[in-house]
Design a protein around this motif. Sequence first.
Motif, short mmCIF file in Angstrom:
data_model
loop_
_atom_site.label_atom_id
_atom_site.label_comp_id
_atom_site.label_asym_id
_atom_site.label_seq_id
_atom_site.Cartn_x
_atom_site.Cartn_y
_atom_site.Cartn_z
N PHE A 168 0.96 3.11 1.99
CA PHE A 168 -0.51 3.08 1.94
C PHE A 168 -1.11 4.46 1.71
O PHE A 168 -2.27 4.58 1.36
N GLN A 169 -0.32 5.51 1.96
CA GLN A 169 -0.86 6.86 1.96
C GLN A 169 -1.52 7.24 0.64
O GLN A 169 -2.65 7.72 0.62
N ALA A 170 -0.82 6.99 -0.47
CA ALA A 170 -1.35 7.39 -1.78
C ALA A 170 -2.66 6.65 -2.05
O ALA A 170 -3.65 7.27 -2.50
N ASP A 171 -2.69 5.35 -1.74
CA ASP A 171 -3.91 4.58 -1.98
C ASP A 171 -5.03 5.01 -1.06
O ASP A 171 -6.20 4.93 -1.41
N TYR A 172 -4.65 5.45 0.15
CA TYR A 172 -5.66 5.92 1.09
C TYR A 172 -6.28 7.21 0.58
O TYR A 172 -7.50 7.39 0.61
N GLU A 173 -5.44 8.10 0.06
CA GLU A 173 -5.93 9.40 -0.37
C GLU A 173 -6.83 9.31 -1.59
O GLU A 173 -7.83 10.02 -1.69
N ASP A 174 -6.47 8.44 -2.56
CA ASP A 174 -7.30 8.39 -3.77
C ASP A 174 -8.42 7.34 -3.68
O ASP A 174 -9.15 7.13 -4.65
N GLY A 175 -8.54 6.70 -2.51
CA GLY A 175 -9.69 5.81 -2.32
C GLY A 175 -9.47 4.38 -2.76
O GLY A 175 -10.35 3.54 -2.56
N ALA A 233 1.31 -8.32 -0.56
CA ALA A 233 1.67 -8.03 -1.95
C ALA A 233 2.28 -6.64 -2.06
O ALA A 233 3.28 -6.43 -2.76
N LYS A 234 1.68 -5.67 -1.35
CA LYS A 234 2.21 -4.31 -1.39
C LYS A 234 3.61 -4.26 -0.76
O LYS A 234 4.50 -3.56 -1.25
N GLY A 292 7.62 -1.95 9.22
CA GLY A 292 7.23 -0.62 8.77
C GLY A 292 5.82 -0.60 8.23
O GLY A 292 5.11 0.40 8.37
N ALA A 293 5.39 -1.70 7.59
CA ALA A 293 4.03 -1.74 7.05
C ALA A 293 3.01 -1.57 8.16
O ALA A 293 1.99 -0.89 7.97
N VAL A 294 3.28 -2.17 9.33
CA VAL A 294 2.35 -2.03 10.46
C VAL A 294 2.26 -0.57 10.87
O VAL A 294 1.17 -0.01 11.03
N THR A 295 3.41 0.07 11.05
CA THR A 295 3.38 1.45 11.52
C THR A 295 2.84 2.39 10.44
O THR A 295 2.16 3.36 10.75
N ALA A 296 3.11 2.06 9.16
CA ALA A 296 2.56 2.87 8.08
C ALA A 296 1.05 2.76 8.06
O ALA A 296 0.33 3.75 7.85
N ALA A 297 0.54 1.54 8.31
CA ALA A 297 -0.91 1.35 8.32
C ALA A 297 -1.54 2.08 9.52
O ALA A 297 -2.61 2.66 9.41
N LEU A 298 -0.84 2.07 10.66
CA LEU A 298 -1.38 2.74 11.85
C LEU A 298 -1.50 4.25 11.65
O LEU A 298 -2.38 4.89 12.19
N THR A 299 -0.58 4.81 10.86
CA THR A 299 -0.53 6.27 10.73
C THR A 299 -1.11 6.74 9.40
O THR A 299 -0.91 7.88 9.02
N VAL A 300 -1.84 5.83 8.68
CA VAL A 300 -2.22 6.16 7.31
C VAL A 300 -3.14 7.38 7.23
O VAL A 300 -3.06 8.17 6.29
#
Lengths: 221, 239
Positions: free
Chosen positions: A71-78, A96-97, A145-153
């Motif tokens: 999620f990080q890249a999508d978070y950074e570029d909006g 889907a991701k 991992g998606a849950v933890t990735a979303a928590l730390t995005v």
Amino acid sequence: MTPILALFRRDLTLAFRVGGGPWLALAFFAGVILLVPLGLGAAPGQLAAVGPGLLWIAAVLAVLLSLDRLFQADYEDGSLEQLLLADAPLSLLVLAKCAAIWVTTGLPLAAASPFFAIQLQVDEEIIPVVALSLLIGTPALTLIGAVTAALTVSVRRGGLLLSLLALPLFVPVVIFGAGAGAAAASGLPYGGALMLLGGLSLFFLVIGPIAAAAALRLHLS
Amino acid sequence: MFASANPKRFLDLTAPYEPWLWGLASLLIAIGLWQALLVAPPDYQQGESVRIMFVHVPSAWMAMFVYAVIAGASLVSLVFRHPIADVAAKAAAPIGAVFTLVTLATGSLWGKPMWGTWWEWDARMTSVLVLFFLYLGYIALWQAIEEPTRAARAAAVLALVGAVNLPIIKFSVDWWRTLHQPASVFRMDGPTMHPAFLWPLAIMALGFMVLFTALLLLRMRTEVMERRLRAQRLAAAGD
């Protein structure tokens, strides 16, 4: 349905064009496997005994490293904010991701695992069990991992934190995944472990995207 | 100001009880320790080492209980957006982590003379270790996100995911232990517990529970004050 498929195709395309697609995960996997005999020694029978477990640990590491950018890249570029506005539930978009990232990590790892199992001198009869366990179990790893990735995005340099959060939650998946191979190696029935592994994947298929979507929303509000 | 109104009322309500809780906890733990260390007889199998149990077992109970408190508070915090609930969850976490660490440490000290090893990958020990990691991750997530309300909601989601997973982890670790039979045969179940052991254990458990309540209220007070300070600093910086 269209936004979900479109997102899946977009993430897959991105992974192949700029992320090296499945090859990066495979190369990492191979690198870890290369270190194993160097660290443990390659005495006859020694690698075969720990092979199924090592393949699982290497798979966990590969999945962990891939999650950092989920999620990080999508978070950074909006573009994550655009996903919130999409005409589809966020949890399905998250799914889907997850599917896209699994196709470029978990799936190729499971497909290539027989090759690496041979390299680790795992018994030929056990190799299909190990490959099957990875195929069934890696979706659970990606979804947790998606849950933890979303928590730390929104956390800068959240990769280590993500791993700390995810590792204890990976415990059951690793136990049943590596356990299937270990059971097969000692001639015990392994069907139960594989079914429990499938149960875990289905369980996290339900709660993973919902929890991840909830976590993403709180970072975007 | 509206945000701090509710926590303030809560703290005013609990403040008079706090000294009593500290006193009660000290009294119970003092009696419990005296009973456990001096009065209770040595066990006929375990000898004097049995006395470790009077700290170990209540700590293990508290380690699990505190996680349940965090999960319950997280649910209330997510559903009702209750400010006190997320303060309670945050304040409880380090206390629970310390109880878990005490459980692991005392278990290790007991294991050396009894089993001949500091650490055995026994199912219970492994589950408690995983619980410790869940605590660490939970605390680390609170620390990593600066904005308190956002951190509270992220931590609450994590606590609930962890709570849903705990039974699965417990089951899987038990399954793992039955698959890999340990080399050394040991039995946790000795004779059913004699009243001479049961009383000190009950007093210690009660003492630990009161101690947890007192620590929790103290940490919640600190947390509320910290948030107020942060809000004031932000307001001052904004001027």
